[in-house]
Design an enzyme around this catalytic site. Structure first.
Site, PDB file in Angstrom:
ATOM      1  N   ARG A   1      35.678  58.888  62.955  1.00  0.00           N
ATOM      2  CA  ARG A   1      34.804  57.882  63.547  1.00  0.00           C
ATOM      3  C   ARG A   1      34.898  56.552  62.805  1.00  0.00           C
ATOM      4  NH1 ARG A   1      31.465  60.775  60.107  1.00  0.00           N
ATOM      5  NH2 ARG A   1      29.840  59.592  59.032  1.00  0.00           N
TER       6      ARG A   1
ATOM      7  N   HIS B   1      34.765  55.040  54.147  1.00  0.00           N
ATOM      8  CA  HIS B   1      34.259  54.619  55.455  1.00  0.00           C
ATOM      9  C   HIS B   1      34.859  53.314  55.961  1.00  0.00           C
ATOM     10  CE1 HIS B   1      30.283  57.116  55.159  1.00  0.00           C
ATOM     11  NE2 HIS B   1      31.361  57.834  54.928  1.00  0.00           N
TER      12      HIS B   1
ATOM     13  N   CYS C   1      35.805  37.885  39.778  1.00  0.00           N
ATOM     14  CA  CYS C   1      35.349  36.551  39.403  1.00  0.00           C
ATOM     15  C   CYS C   1      34.000  36.779  38.735  1.00  0.00           C
ATOM     16  CB  CYS C   1      35.311  35.557  40.573  1.00  0.00           C
ATOM     17  SG  CYS C   1      33.985  35.735  41.768  1.00  0.00           S
ATOM     18  N   GLY C   2      33.343  35.730  38.308  1.00  0.00           N
ATOM     19  CA  GLY C   2      32.103  35.898  37.561  1.00  0.00           C
ATOM     20  C   GLY C   2      31.082  36.748  38.292  1.00  0.00           C
TER      21      GLY C   2
ATOM     22  N   GLY D   1      32.435  34.806  45.232  1.00  0.00           N
ATOM     23  CA  GLY D   1      33.367  33.780  45.702  1.00  0.00           C
ATOM     24  C   GLY D   1      34.741  34.321  46.015  1.00  0.00           C
TER      25      GLY D   1
ATOM     26  N   GLY E   1      31.681  37.888  41.521  1.00  0.00           N
ATOM     27  CA  GLY E   1      32.388  38.693  42.508  1.00  0.00           C
ATOM     28  C   GLY E   1      32.278  38.133  43.914  1.00  0.00           C
TER      29      GLY E   1
ATOM     30  N   HIS F   1      38.827  32.243  35.980  1.00  0.00           N
ATOM     31  CA  HIS F   1      38.614  32.200  34.532  1.00  0.00           C
ATOM     32  C   HIS F   1      37.521  33.160  34.068  1.00  0.00           C
ATOM     33  CE1 HIS F   1      35.861  29.325  36.345  1.00  0.00           C
ATOM     34  NE2 HIS F   1      35.060  29.528  35.308  1.00  0.00           N
TER      35      HIS F   1
END
Length: 146
Positions: free
Chosen positions: A135, A101, A68-69, A73, A71, A12
């Site tokens: 690499r 990377h 998400c609010g 969770g 980020g 939400h």
């Protein structure tokens, strides 16, 4: 599986940002597969993160964007799935390096802390930046061993 198909998910708190970025993606020629949520009604990010991550794990999607609010969770939930390399993207260089990377396949942004235009800039960087391999390929393979 096409590179111009982008998965999206949010809770939400990320709904408004998801919808705004989705419109911009569609205008730019991307097809969006939206895993929800579909409103600002309180919900749990995991309910939308798991189906998105499953589609990435199964190879049904190559890349995705999630909100998400904070980020945090949704990012933690996404990374529980095999083959998912969700990166917490909050500035341009971090976003570019996540692709170059780490071969990140999901860009996660904190909807409550970034403006729409900046989220769009990060989305463009994420989608345009190629994995460098070399690499870094060895490191990604080691990351995915578990």
């Amino acid at each position: 599986m096409e590179n111009n198909v982008i998965g999206m998910a949010s809770d939400h708190a990320g709904y408004v940002m998801k919808e705004a970025i989705k419109k911009r993606l569609e205008k730019a020629g991307y097809k969006v597969v939206d895993f929800g949520t579909n409103s600002e009604a309180s919900c749990d990010y995991a309910d939308y993160a798991h189906p998105l991550a499953s589609a990435i794990s199964k190879g049904e999607l190559v890349r995705a964007i999630a909100f998400c609010g904070s980020g945090n969770g949704i990012n933690m939930t996404l990374n529980k799935h095999n083959g998912v390399r969700a990166a917490y993207c909050w500035n341009e260089e971090i976003t570019r390096l996540a692709r170059q990377h780490n071969d990140a396949n999901i860009c996660v942004m904190p909807a409550r802390f970034l403006e729409e235009d900046f989220c769009w800039t990060l989305s463009e960087i994420f989608l345009a930046t190629e994995f460098e391999g070399g690499r870094h390929q060895r490191r990604v393979e080691k990351m995915m061993q578990f």
